[in-house]
Design an enzyme around this catalytic site. Structure first.
Site, PDB file in Angstrom:
ATOM      1  N   HIS A  61       0.819  -1.215   0.000  1.00  0.00           N
ATOM      2  CA  HIS A  61       0.000   0.000   0.000  1.00  0.00           C
ATOM      3  C   HIS A  61       0.851   1.261   0.000  1.00  0.00           C
ATOM      4  O   HIS A  61       2.043   1.217   0.304  1.00  0.00           O
ATOM      5  CB  HIS A  61      -0.981   0.036   1.190  1.00  0.00           C
ATOM      6  CG  HIS A  61      -0.347  -0.026   2.542  1.00  0.00           C
ATOM      7  ND1 HIS A  61      -0.130  -1.190   3.225  1.00  0.00           N
ATOM      8  CD2 HIS A  61       0.121   0.957   3.358  1.00  0.00           C
ATOM      9  CE1 HIS A  61       0.427  -0.941   4.396  1.00  0.00           C
ATOM     10  NE2 HIS A  61       0.602   0.364   4.504  1.00  0.00           N
TER      11      HIS A  61
ATOM     12  N   HIS B 112       3.907   7.063   3.772  1.00  0.00           N
ATOM     13  CA  HIS B 112       4.868   5.956   3.585  1.00  0.00           C
ATOM     14  C   HIS B 112       4.439   5.001   2.481  1.00  0.00           C
ATOM     15  O   HIS B 112       3.291   5.004   2.051  1.00  0.00           O
ATOM     16  CB  HIS B 112       5.095   5.192   4.901  1.00  0.00           C
ATOM     17  CG  HIS B 112       3.914   4.435   5.433  1.00  0.00           C
ATOM     18  ND1 HIS B 112       3.053   4.945   6.384  1.00  0.00           N
ATOM     19  CD2 HIS B 112       3.440   3.192   5.164  1.00  0.00           C
ATOM     20  CE1 HIS B 112       2.122   4.050   6.674  1.00  0.00           C
ATOM     21  NE2 HIS B 112       2.329   2.968   5.934  1.00  0.00           N
TER      22      HIS B 112
ATOM     23  N   GLU C 174       7.600   1.035   5.101  1.00  0.00           N
ATOM     24  CA  GLU C 174       7.094  -0.028   5.974  1.00  0.00           C
ATOM     25  C   GLU C 174       7.336  -1.358   5.263  1.00  0.00           C
ATOM     26  O   GLU C 174       7.112  -1.457   4.049  1.00  0.00           O
ATOM     27  CB  GLU C 174       5.590   0.183   6.199  1.00  0.00           C
ATOM     28  CG  GLU C 174       4.914  -0.890   7.042  1.00  0.00           C
ATOM     29  CD  GLU C 174       3.412  -0.622   7.211  1.00  0.00           C
ATOM     30  OE1 GLU C 174       2.819   0.150   6.435  1.00  0.00           O
ATOM     31  OE2 GLU C 174       2.817  -1.211   8.138  1.00  0.00           O
TER      32      GLU C 174
HETATM   33 CO    CO Z   1       1.104   1.231   6.305  1.00  0.00          CO
END
Ligand code: CO
Length: 134
Positions: free
Chosen positions: A7, A79, A130
């Protein structure tokens, strides 16, 4: 080692307005809001064909995204999340390559109930990354 883009996360000042925009204007499939107290955020996921958008809003005191929202009151990209098969092996390889893991270095539980770590933006050319065990 890194796999799919799981994502792209965007911090938004108004979660309901953002969810509505993606659902009603962009015509995307949008999840219900979910509180993640461990991460200090409320999330809404927007499903796309090949990846997702994670809409983030601060939850509780000392939320890591509260400061971001102070600096970017209109919201903004926060992020990228990449999938890995084995987070322990991935973390070891990244650390050995000079990439710092934020916090105590150990995985926490991410938005999909799976272990995640965050990498220092200064070691990733200004982008918070991440890593999620998929
Ligand atoms: Co995330």
């Amino acid at each position: 080692m890194i796999g799919a883009l799981n994502h792209v996360a965007i911090v938004v000042p108004d979660l309901e307005a953002a969810a509505q925009r993606y659902r009603d204007t962009f015509g995307a499939e949008v999840s219900s809001p979910t509180d993640l107290p461990e991460q200090g955020v409320t999330t809404v996921f927007v499903a796309l064909g090949n990846t997702k958008i994670e809409l983030l809003h601060p939850l509780g005191e000392g939320s890591p995204v509260a400061k971001f929202l102070e600096r970017h009151p209109a919201g903004g990209m926060h992020h990228l999340c990449f999938e890995v098969e084995d987070i322990a092996a991935a973390t070891q390889k990244l650390t050995a390559g000079g990439v710092r893991v934020l916090g105590d270095g150990r995985p926490s539980t991410g938005a999909h109930g799976k272990p995640v770590v965050f990498l220092h933006p200064k070691d990733c050319f200004g982008t918070l990354i991440e890593i999620e065990e998929a």
